[in-house]
Design a protein around this motif. Structure first.
Motif, PDB file in Angstrom:
ATOM      1  N   SER A  56      26.538  80.012  43.541  1.00 46.59           N
ATOM      2  CA  SER A  56      25.381  80.497  44.294  1.00 46.59           C
ATOM      3  C   SER A  56      24.231  79.484  44.237  1.00 46.59           C
ATOM      4  N   ALA A  57      24.000  78.930  43.050  1.00 43.69           N
ATOM      5  CA  ALA A  57      22.950  77.910  42.904  1.00 43.69           C
ATOM      6  C   ALA A  57      23.282  76.674  43.734  1.00 43.69           C
ATOM      7  N   LEU A  58      24.555  76.268  43.736  1.00 40.15           N
ATOM      8  CA  LEU A  58      24.977  75.106  44.531  1.00 40.15           C
ATOM      9  C   LEU A  58      24.800  75.365  46.024  1.00 40.15           C
ATOM     10  N   GLU A  59      25.083  76.581  46.472  1.00 45.21           N
ATOM     11  CA  GLU A  59      24.869  76.928  47.884  1.00 45.21           C
ATOM     12  C   GLU A  59      23.389  76.830  48.236  1.00 45.21           C
ATOM     13  N   GLY A  60      22.526  77.279  47.319  1.00 43.59           N
ATOM     14  CA  GLY A  60      21.086  77.150  47.537  1.00 43.59           C
ATOM     15  C   GLY A  60      20.661  75.694  47.639  1.00 43.59           C
ATOM     16  N   GLU A  61      21.250  74.857  46.804  1.00 45.32           N
ATOM     17  CA  GLU A  61      20.920  73.432  46.823  1.00 45.32           C
ATOM     18  C   GLU A  61      21.360  72.768  48.122  1.00 45.32           C
ATOM     19  N   ILE A  62      22.572  73.077  48.609  1.00 42.00           N
ATOM     20  CA  ILE A  62      23.037  72.445  49.851  1.00 42.00           C
ATOM     21  C   ILE A  62      22.208  72.951  51.033  1.00 42.00           C
ATOM     22  N   THR A  63      21.803  74.213  50.992  1.00 46.31           N
ATOM     23  CA  THR A  63      20.952  74.761  52.056  1.00 46.31           C
ATOM     24  C   THR A  63      19.625  74.013  52.098  1.00 46.31           C
ATOM     25  N   ASP A  64      19.023  73.795  50.942  1.00 45.33           N
ATOM     26  CA  ASP A  64      17.775  73.028  50.890  1.00 45.33           C
ATOM     27  C   ASP A  64      17.997  71.605  51.393  1.00 45.33           C
ATOM     28  N   HIS A  65      19.135  71.019  51.050  1.00 48.54           N
ATOM     29  CA  HIS A  65      19.418  69.626  51.409  1.00 48.54           C
ATOM     30  C   HIS A  65      19.613  69.448  52.913  1.00 48.54           C
ATOM     31  N   VAL A  66      20.434  70.298  53.539  1.00 47.13           N
ATOM     32  CA  VAL A  66      20.714  70.128  54.971  1.00 47.13           C
ATOM     33  C   VAL A  66      19.665  70.810  55.843  1.00 47.13           C
TER      34      VAL A  66
END
Length: 121
Positions: A56-66
């Motif tokens: 879930s944290a990784l999904e949040g990070e990729i969302t912020d990134h893209v």
């Protein structure tokens, strides 16, 4: 191996959604017991929770990134998009946990919660 017992406690102030952390924990533990799932050990509740929290944290990070949510039309032709995931085993206090780490098409995503080439502390 010793058995881990989690006792539910009353919350002093429930979160906005009306369910306290203690109630959520009690529900998870009850469900695990009903399904015959161990709390600790290989494939146990703690490993599964760790996996879900990390992913879930990784999904949040990729969302912020893209810059857009998963499946959001705003990502179409944005120049950089999600590009699937890769498996990674992370060594944690509850044992090894395999997580799915998202990727981007530009290859510029640098996850922070589980850094590249990191396996655990």
């Amino acid at each position: 191996m010793t058995e881990t017992v989690v006792e539910p406690h009353e919350a002093t102030e429930p979160p906005a959604n009306g369910t306290s952390d203690e109630q959520l924990i009690a529900m998870l533990v009850d469900r695990a017991r009903t399904e015959g799932l161990q709390l600790t050990g290989e494939g146990g509740l703690l490993q599964q929770l760790t996996k879900r929290v990390l992913e879930s944290a990784l999904e949040g990070e990729i969302t912020d990134h893209v810059g857009y949510d998963k499946h959001d039309a705003a990502g179409k032709n944005s120049g950089n998009s999600r590009n699937g995931t890769r498996a990674k085993t992370v060594l944690t206090d509850v044992g090894p946990v395999e997580v799915r780490v998202p990727r981007d098409t530009a290859g510029t995503f640098e996850p922070q919660i589980v850094k590249k080439r990191q396996r655990g502390d």
